[in-house]
Design an enzyme around this catalytic site. Structure first.
Site, PDB file in Angstrom:
ATOM      1  CG  HIS A   1      52.266  42.270  47.534  1.00 23.13           C
ATOM      2  ND1 HIS A   1      52.108  40.906  47.646  1.00 23.13           N
ATOM      3  CD2 HIS A   1      52.187  42.550  46.218  1.00 23.13           C
ATOM      4  CE1 HIS A   1      51.957  40.376  46.452  1.00 23.13           C
ATOM      5  NE2 HIS A   1      51.997  41.350  45.561  1.00 23.13           N
TER       6      HIS A   1
ATOM      7  CG  HIS B   1      47.017  38.799  42.169  1.00 25.30           C
ATOM      8  ND1 HIS B   1      47.302  37.528  41.691  1.00 25.30           N
ATOM      9  CD2 HIS B   1      48.124  39.539  41.935  1.00 25.30           C
ATOM     10  CE1 HIS B   1      48.539  37.514  41.207  1.00 25.30           C
ATOM     11  NE2 HIS B   1      49.051  38.722  41.337  1.00 25.30           N
TER      12      HIS B   1
END
Length: 289
Positions: free
Chosen positions: A39, A81
């Protein structure tokens, strides 16, 4: 050196097999070990979504990594992100008068000035926010595969086509690379757009649609990727019972699983993949079960 490259390539091939036919072992009645995806790279060890993070992911054995793609004010695709640069860069210091420091309000040149590593550790001072082009070149160099998230597509009209153009320019839309690439989003419309623009590409919807709606999502998605907290064994089984956009049973990748107990629990549900910020910890847990 040659031996390491061959070994890495072999592991990547095994990961691709798991992706292409994620439920084959289940049909054979065998115990299946989920694919584990890093991730944002390896964010427990290096600043997330940076080149050092995917380098570290490679060193701890992650043949698959996940990232997030957004767009700058002048149209450059960058890997970050949050829709704001504040958390993971020194933007507040460099540009103090430009709150709330949204990615879309800064040019690529301005973002290239930012330090995206010191917040994590002094050892990473000077790390930059990578462009998607830079990121793809490093993924290729590391012999890795990629789960790419179209982040906040509602903020960036047309970003799906632009991402595909960049991927194509970097050689990632030929047949061998398509086996190493998945594009996902929380936006069903964005996933549908990617599927329509490039039908051969594997796509994933981030979320847990009601079982009654799975067939609708299966028209444009190959994977349903929910938060692990929303999963149950019956839900995973229901997803596997529907065939996706390429005629294979829908797969399930759960996120974000970072500890042994949760990894074993989720694996017990029969998921096909686990997205983890501590991918090495999860892989060790699954090997030892």
């Amino acid at each position: 050196m040659h031996a390491r490259v061959v070994a890495a390539s072999a592991v990547a091939v095994l990961a691709v097999v798991a992706l292409v036919n994620p439920t084959s072992d289940a049909r054979a009645g065998e115990v299946r070990t989920p694919l584990v995806i890093g991730h944002r790279g390896a964010p427990a060890y290096a600043p997330e979504n940076t080149l050092p993070s995917i380098d570290k992911a490679a060193r701890v054995g992650s043949t698959w990594v996940e990232n997030d793609v957004q767009r700058t004010k002048d149209g450059e695709l960058v890997v970050v992100h949050d829709d704001s640069l504040q958390r993971t860069t020194d933007v507040k210091r460099v540009f103090p008068g430009r709150a709330p420091w949204k990615v879309k309000d800064f040019t690529a040149a301005e973002i290239a000035r930012l330090d995206a590593g010191s917040w994590f550790s002094p050892a990473y001072k000077g790390t930059r926010v990578p462009t998607l082009d830079q990121y793809m070149r490093r993924v290729e160099h590391n012999h890795q595969s990629l789960l790419l998230e179209v982040k906040n597509p509602e903020l960036y009209p047309g970003i799906e086509r632009q991402i595909l153009k960049t991927l194509g320019n970097d050689g990632w839309l030929d047949r061998p690379h398509l086996k190493r690439l998945v594009v996902q989003s929380f936006s069903a419309d964005s996933v549908r757009t990617v599927h329509e623009l490039k039908p051969a590409l594997t796509t994933a919807y981030l979320g847990a649609p009601p079982v009654s709606q799975l067939k609708q999502y299966a028209r444009f998605a190959d994977l349903i990727n929910p938060s692990y907290g929303s999963l149950s064994k019956s839900y995973v089984s229901a997803v596997h019972g529907v065939r996706g956009a390429h005629g294979r049973p829908l797969g399930v990748y759960a996120w974000t699983v970072d500890d042994k107990a949760t990894a074993l629990k989720v694996a017990g549900y029969g998921v096909d993949g686990i997205i983890s910020s501590k991918a090495d910890v999860v892989r060790a847990a699954l090997r030892g079960r």
